[in-house]
Scaffold this motif. Structure first.
Motif, short mmCIF file in Angstrom:
data_model
loop_
_atom_site.label_atom_id
_atom_site.label_comp_id
_atom_site.label_asym_id
_atom_site.label_seq_id
_atom_site.Cartn_x
_atom_site.Cartn_y
_atom_site.Cartn_z
N TRP A 1 1.05 -1.15 0.31
CA TRP A 1 -0.37 0.56 -0.05
C TRP A 1 1.20 1.01 -0.06
CZ3 TRP A 1 0.01 4.27 2.98
CH2 TRP A 1 -1.58 5.04 3.47
N SER B 1 -8.30 4.46 0.75
CA SER B 1 -7.88 2.41 1.16
C SER B 1 -7.31 3.26 2.82
CB SER B 1 -6.86 2.71 -0.56
OG SER B 1 -5.71 3.42 0.33
N THR C 1 -4.74 0.57 -5.43
CA THR C 1 -6.21 0.61 -4.09
C THR C 1 -6.86 -0.24 -3.51
OG1 THR C 1 -8.10 2.08 -4.88
CG2 THR C 1 -6.26 3.28 -4.11
N PRO D 1 -11.59 -0.77 1.46
CA PRO D 1 -11.63 -0.85 0.51
C PRO D 1 -12.44 0.48 -0.93
CG PRO D 1 -13.42 -2.09 1.21
CD PRO D 1 -12.76 -1.60 2.12
N ALA D 2 -13.08 0.55 -1.79
CA ALA D 2 -13.88 1.51 -2.33
C ALA D 2 -14.98 1.69 -1.81
CB ALA D 2 -14.23 1.40 -4.25
N HIS E 1 -4.43 -3.41 -2.31
CA HIS E 1 -4.49 -3.20 -1.06
C HIS E 1 -4.50 -2.04 0.06
CE1 HIS E 1 -0.68 -5.42 -2.53
NE2 HIS E 1 -0.91 -4.65 -3.21
N HIS E 2 -5.07 -2.52 1.06
CA HIS E 2 -6.36 -1.40 1.73
C HIS E 2 -6.91 -1.66 3.00
CE1 HIS E 2 -9.44 -2.92 -0.25
NE2 HIS E 2 -9.40 -3.80 0.65
N VAL F 1 0.27 3.24 -2.98
CA VAL F 1 -0.64 3.86 -2.54
C VAL F 1 0.24 5.23 -2.78
CG1 VAL F 1 -2.43 4.96 -2.22
CG2 VAL F 1 -2.48 2.26 -2.77
N LYS G 1 -6.47 3.74 -8.81
CA LYS G 1 -7.23 3.41 -8.21
C LYS G 1 -7.01 1.29 -8.46
CE LYS G 1 -11.11 6.19 -10.04
NZ LYS G 1 -11.56 6.52 -11.29
#
Ligand code: ATP
Ligand code: MG
Length: 408
Positions: free
Chosen positions: A78, A134, A271, A138-139, A274-275, A82, A268
């Motif tokens: 992450w 993240s 994320t 998750p989203a 990996h979050h 990210v 995107k």
């Protein structure tokens, strides 16, 4: 005889039950309706971090889909895929720093509020919100503004002491916009009646929300026929998503050989893979080192505040600067804890750049408002030709007319 035989198992059962009764320990649990800090413990739907003083704390919520705080991938990935690519991008670094700052509001006795990224379509606004989300999960951790204020209140209770990413402000009912912003920032829901006529305690929460949309909160309030108040601007800090003079949308720096569109897509994807790890690590640090963390945050935020505004800055500006300073300080502390992989000063710089953007956008809005007022009062000065016509038909003000009569 048969009665005596029948009574033996009965007696055995009674003795056994008595034994069970004496072994039975009454376990007490405290039910809470919002996530976040409860004493020294930080309560989440599935786990509690820190010292709950021997109590079991259970979170009860009326929201069916709850809050998604699952983890995927690894913290190391992450960080490299990210957080680190976000460095050099003021809006992205601010968004991630806000994700860490949200859990510090309570510790620092700071007020809630929001940051709104306003900008054109496909400029990377949702990408920025997803990157911040993240840190937590998750989203689906991200929500949209498309909700009634009642639902928003319950959602806020589940994001208390956490970030609340809210996408698509344009989908919010214009007439509810101003009220929703106040409700979220002030952290108090509506007081409602119960069936028996008594009043139910209003929901209380503390959120830092991160919002995005093509229009600003002010535009929406005006669309609903309302008046934009200074209180709105202080609670929801409207920042142009696209930095001045930039051509890369929300971005300012990207990996080599990558277009802005590809960069948004890469972020995107990363994320999604990996979050969730950074938040768990952050909470472990905050709950295990509350006093040290508080002192570090205070020192960093005070230093940054001095660079953002002069001591005698206007109340509204100072209040907003304080929020930016805390966000910058939280980003720096998360960096010190090895969570972001940024170099020291990155989060502070992002807070500084975004605060200047907010200030500039506010000055422009003020100038526009002054211009409109001036046009109403002195149309001849604003539009010379239109003004001449207006001056001809405009009645004189009574005191001016009286003065002229006296002179004659
Ligand atoms: N800065 C950018 N420059 C060019 N293309 C971009 C940029 N940011 C995002 N995109 C493209 O737009 C897509 C959508 O990105 P994103 O959802 O972040 O945009 P948005 O700003 O939220 O747009 P909208 O306002 O329509 O919701 C990305 O998958 C990418 O293809
Ligand atoms: Mg979007």
């Amino acid at each position: 005889m048969s009665a005596a035989i029948a009574s033996i198992p009965l007696l055995f059962l009674q003795i056994n039950r008595r034994k069970t009764m004496t072994n039975f320990k009454i376990e007490k649990a405290r039910c809470v309706t919002r996530t976040g800090w409860h004493g020294n413990a930080f309560v989440l739907p599935a786990e509690t971090f820190g010292d709950a003083a021997g109590e079991e704390i259970i979170l009860q919520s009326a929201i069916a889909d709850g809050v998604t705080l699952t983890r995927a991938g690894t913290l190391a990935d992450w960080r490299t895929r990210v957080a680190m690519p976000c460095a050099g991008n003021s809006r992205l670094v601010l968004a991630l720093s806000a994700a860490f700052a949200a859990s510090c509001l309570g510790m620092m006795n700071a007020e809630g509020g929001g940051i709104h990224f306003r900008g054109g379509s496909s400029s990377g606004k949702t990408t920025a919100l997803l990157a911040a989300a993240s840190v937590y999960g998750p989203a689906t951790f991200m929500r949209t503004w498309r909700a009634t204020d009642n639902a928003l209140e319950s959602v806020a209770s589940l994001h208390s002491d956490m970030l609340l990413p809210l996408d698509e402000i344009g989908q919010l009912e214009p007439r509810a916009a101003g009220g929703a912003a106040y409700m979220l920032a002030n952290g108090t829901g509506k007081t409602r009646s119960q069936r028996d006529g008594s009043t139910r305690a209003a929901a209380r929460f503390r959120v830092l929300f991160l919002s995005a949309g093509e229009i600003g909160l002010g535009d929406l309030v005006r669309e609903g026929g309302g008046k934009v108040r200074a209180g709105h601007e202080v609670r929801v800090m409207d920042i142009p998503a696209e930095p001045a003079g930039g051509t890369l949308g929300i971005f300012e720096r990207m990996p080599e050989g990558v277009t802005p569109g590809q960069f948004a897509e890469q972020l995107k994807r990363a994320t999604a893979e990996h979050h969730g790890h950074a938040f768990a690590e952050w909470l472990r640090y905050l709950t295990g080192n509350a006093d040290t963390a508080r002192t570090a945050l205070r020192t960093k935020a005070d230093e940054l505040l001095k660079q953002l505004v002069l001591v005698d800055a206007a109340g509204q500006v100072r209040r907003v600067a304080q929020r930016f300073a805390l966000i910058g300080a939280a980003g720096e502390l998360a960096t010190d804890q090895g969570l972001t992989g940024w170099k020291s000063g990155e989060a502070e710089l992002a807070a500084y750049v975004c605060f200047r953007s907010w200030l500039k956008a506010r000055a422009l809005r003020e100038a526009r408002r002054t211009q409109v007022r001036r046009e109403r009062l002195h149309p001849q000065r604003a539009h010379p030709r239109l003004g001449q016509q207006a001056a001809r038909v405009r009645p004189q003000r009574p005191q001016i007319a009286r003065r002229q009569q006296r002179r004659r």
